[in-house]
Motif scaffolding. Structure first.
Motif, PDB file in Angstrom:
ATOM      1  N   ASN A  17       7.424  14.235  -5.520  1.00  0.00           N
ATOM      2  CA  ASN A  17       8.693  14.721  -4.986  1.00  0.00           C
ATOM      3  C   ASN A  17       8.446  15.986  -4.160  1.00  0.00           C
ATOM      4  O   ASN A  17       7.794  16.915  -4.620  1.00  0.00           O
ATOM      5  N   ARG A  74      14.056   9.082  -4.501  1.00  0.00           N
ATOM      6  CA  ARG A  74      14.219   9.971  -3.355  1.00  0.00           C
ATOM      7  C   ARG A  74      13.430   9.415  -2.174  1.00  0.00           C
ATOM      8  O   ARG A  74      12.252   9.068  -2.311  1.00  0.00           O
ATOM      9  N   ASP A 113      10.384  10.212  -7.638  1.00  0.00           N
ATOM     10  CA  ASP A 113      11.382  10.302  -8.712  1.00  0.00           C
ATOM     11  C   ASP A 113      12.373  11.426  -8.422  1.00  0.00           C
ATOM     12  O   ASP A 113      11.985  12.523  -8.011  1.00  0.00           O
ATOM     13  N   GLU A 114      13.641  11.151  -8.653  1.00  0.00           N
ATOM     14  CA  GLU A 114      14.695  12.153  -8.467  1.00  0.00           C
ATOM     15  C   GLU A 114      15.791  11.897  -9.496  1.00  0.00           C
ATOM     16  O   GLU A 114      15.771  10.873 -10.189  1.00  0.00           O
ATOM     17  N   ARG A 115      16.733  12.809  -9.605  1.00  0.00           N
ATOM     18  CA  ARG A 115      17.847  12.669 -10.545  1.00  0.00           C
ATOM     19  C   ARG A 115      19.160  12.668  -9.772  1.00  0.00           C
ATOM     20  O   ARG A 115      19.329  13.390  -8.788  1.00  0.00           O
ATOM     21  N   ALA A 147      18.568  16.172  -2.316  1.00  0.00           N
ATOM     22  CA  ALA A 147      17.923  15.164  -3.153  1.00  0.00           C
ATOM     23  C   ALA A 147      17.556  13.917  -2.352  1.00  0.00           C
ATOM     24  O   ALA A 147      16.640  13.177  -2.725  1.00  0.00           O
ATOM     25  N   ARG A 197      11.052  17.769  -2.651  1.00  0.00           N
ATOM     26  CA  ARG A 197      12.259  18.588  -2.510  1.00  0.00           C
ATOM     27  C   ARG A 197      11.915  20.058  -2.740  1.00  0.00           C
ATOM     28  O   ARG A 197      11.212  20.407  -3.694  1.00  0.00           O
ATOM     29  N   ASN A 210      21.097  16.060  -9.291  1.00  0.00           N
ATOM     30  CA  ASN A 210      20.677  16.937  -8.199  1.00  0.00           C
ATOM     31  C   ASN A 210      21.407  16.568  -6.904  1.00  0.00           C
ATOM     32  O   ASN A 210      21.851  17.435  -6.156  1.00  0.00           O
ATOM     33  N   HIS A 211      21.520  15.262  -6.661  1.00  0.00           N
ATOM     34  CA  HIS A 211      22.247  14.801  -5.470  1.00  0.00           C
ATOM     35  C   HIS A 211      23.726  15.157  -5.562  1.00  0.00           C
ATOM     36  O   HIS A 211      24.318  15.631  -4.579  1.00  0.00           O
ATOM     37  N   GLU A 216      11.189   9.718   0.879  1.00  0.00           N
ATOM     38  CA  GLU A 216      10.229  10.747   1.283  1.00  0.00           C
ATOM     39  C   GLU A 216       9.642  10.503   2.670  1.00  0.00           C
ATOM     40  O   GLU A 216       8.801  11.269   3.121  1.00  0.00           O
TER      41      GLU A 216
END
Length: 328
Positions: A52, A84, A103-105, A123, A54, A108-109, A86
């Motif tokens: 990630n 996410r 990987d993202e959550r 995100a 970010r 966060n978005h 990229e």
């Protein structure tokens, strides 16, 4: 991030090496990361997991936790893993598209999209927009149910949804198409039968969720997943700040046999005719009122123009819509 355009030749002209169409797209509230006018089949799409990228700042992370806690308590919001986007690149010799994800959550978005932070801090979740294309040459536009969408009651294309991060490693290069099929089955109700699918999970969802409205003897398939093509990857730069893969879905049925299913949308489908003038007019209307529709939808319309009417039509439609908007 490099913008790639395949399967055609654009002569848009550049300023400081930025293609002219990027300025026109941005004016209309979307940006293409990749364009493929002819479309990229599933067999040439590859997903690559990367770290990630970010931008992380302690003050931003604390802000996310504080605001998310409040959102959870007031709106019963729930967090989920997300993919996410990229970046992407295309092999000019093989035509293969390589999409990088991490990987993202969701939380966060949900918080960051409401800020004015630039793209590196967002995100940037990865989603799909299916563009069903019927035998009577129409595409479906719907109204999202504000109780089921974090974007409110906006106009959008159906089907649409997040990439399922749990399935990416298992499905690899078919992930985008698999998710498109899943959302078709979930959101649309077909009056024909669909019996052929390379994925057993899709067949199970089809049998569980598809409802038939007629006893007429139907064709053996509604759509062939192998016919679906990715027309491009779009960034919603006006609001929401997410990426989507726009997937054209040729359907072996006409629009009268299709209706919405479930509660993700309200009202009925509005079917857009896909002639050049009709789609250009719809793009203008959507761009004129950007708060009642998605930047992804405007990008989907533009890419559909390019696919059906050629690269110069894509250029002309963007140019005409922008000029008409600036005259008002």
């Amino acid at each position: 991030m490099e913008n790639t355009i395949s399967n055609q030749k654009f002569n848009f002209g550049t300023s400081m090496n930025i293609p002219r169409h990027r300025y026109l797209e941005h004016y209309l509230g979307f940006e293409t990361d990749t364009i493929s006018i002819e479309g990229i089949p599933a067999t040439k799409i590859n997903l690559i997991k990367v770290p990630n990228t970010r931008e992380i700042d302690n003050s931003i992370e604390l802000m996310i936790e504080k605001r998310w806690s409040k959102l959870e308590n007031e709106n019963n919001a729930f967090d989920n893993p997300r993919a996410r986007f990229e970046g992407s690149y295309q092999d000019n010799e093989t035509g293969e598209l390589f999409i990088k994800w991490s990987d993202e959550r969701y939380k966060n978005h949900a918080i960051l999209k409401e800020t004015n932070l630039p793209k590196p801090y967002q995100a940037n979740p990865f989603t799909i927009n299916g563009i069903p294309y019927t035998t009577d040459k129409k595409i479906p536009i719907v109204n999202r149910n504000p109780n089921r969408s974090d974007q409110g009651a906006i106009r959008h294309i159906a089907p649409a949804g997040f990439i399922d991060i749990h399935e990416i490693d298992k499905l690899k290069n078919k992930t985008i198409e698999q998710n498109t099929i899943k959302y078709i089955v979930k959101e649309l109700n077909y009056s024909n039968t669909y019996k052929e699918s390379p994925h057993e999970a899709t067949k199970r969802e089809l049998s569980e969720e598809l409802q038939y409205k007629s006893n007429v003897e139907f064709p053996t398939e509604i759509f062939n997943p192998n016919d679906m093509k990715c027309l491009g990857i779009i960034y919603n730069s006006y609001k929401n700040f997410d990426y989507t893969a726009s997937i054209l879905i040729p359907l072996n049925t006409d629009s009268k046999n299709i209706s919405l299913k479930g509660d993700e949308h309200v009202g009925e489908i509005e079917w857009y005719n896909t002639g050049y003038e009709e789609l250009s007019d719809q793009l203008y209307k959507l761009a004129k009122n950007p708060n009642n529709n998605s930047g992804h939808l405007r990008g989907d319309i533009a890419l559909t123009i390019g696919h059906l009417h050629g690269p110069q039509a894509y250029k002309q439609a963007l140019n005409n819509v922008v000029l008409n908007l600036t005259k008002e």
